[in-house]
Design a protein around this motif. Structure first.
Motif, mmCIF file in Angstrom:
data_model
loop_
_atom_site.group_PDB
_atom_site.id
_atom_site.type_symbol
_atom_site.label_atom_id
_atom_site.label_comp_id
_atom_site.label_asym_id
_atom_site.label_seq_id
_atom_site.Cartn_x
_atom_site.Cartn_y
_atom_site.Cartn_z
ATOM 1 N N LEU A 21 0.818 -1.208 0.000
ATOM 2 C CA LEU A 21 0.000 0.000 0.000
ATOM 3 C C LEU A 21 0.858 1.267 0.000
ATOM 4 N N LYS A 22 1.969 1.231 0.704
ATOM 5 C CA LYS A 22 2.857 2.389 0.707
ATOM 6 C C LYS A 22 3.458 2.621 -0.676
ATOM 7 N N LYS A 23 3.804 1.539 -1.371
ATOM 8 C CA LYS A 23 4.319 1.670 -2.736
ATOM 9 C C LYS A 23 3.245 2.240 -3.657
ATOM 10 N N GLU A 24 2.028 1.752 -3.494
ATOM 11 C CA GLU A 24 0.921 2.238 -4.319
ATOM 12 C C GLU A 24 0.658 3.726 -4.052
ATOM 13 N N LEU A 25 0.718 4.119 -2.784
ATOM 14 C CA LEU A 25 0.510 5.522 -2.437
ATOM 15 C C LEU A 25 1.589 6.400 -3.055
ATOM 16 N N LEU A 26 2.811 5.921 -3.048
ATOM 17 C CA LEU A 26 3.906 6.676 -3.652
ATOM 18 C C LEU A 26 3.656 6.885 -5.152
#
Length: 72
Positions: A21-26
């Motif tokens: 999810l953090k990668k997607e948010l980035l």
């Protein structure tokens, strides 16, 4: 994702989902900076999911007995 589904997952599963999810948010944030966002609500939902997972991980860490600490 529903909270009860998240509570059923193990710590490792939550950590891996949090990383995804953090990668997607980035990616979403970089698209927003350029100005080519297809779904503006997706960023908000991703942030909310990250917060839910972080809350569950934190709650579990508080409820686990601390090792190496003896009561006086």
């Amino acid at each position: 994702m529903k909270a009860k589904d998240l509570h059923a997952k193990s710590k490792e599963q939550l950590q891996s989902q949090l990383l995804e999810l953090k990668k997607e948010l980035l990616k979403l944030q970089s698209k927003a900076a350029v100005g080519s966002v297809e779904k503006p609500g997706k960023m908000r939902q991703t942030k909310k999911s990250i917060a839910q997972i972080m809350t569950i991980v934190h709650q579990r860490s508080l409820h686990q007995p601390q090792q190496g600490v003896t009561p006086s």
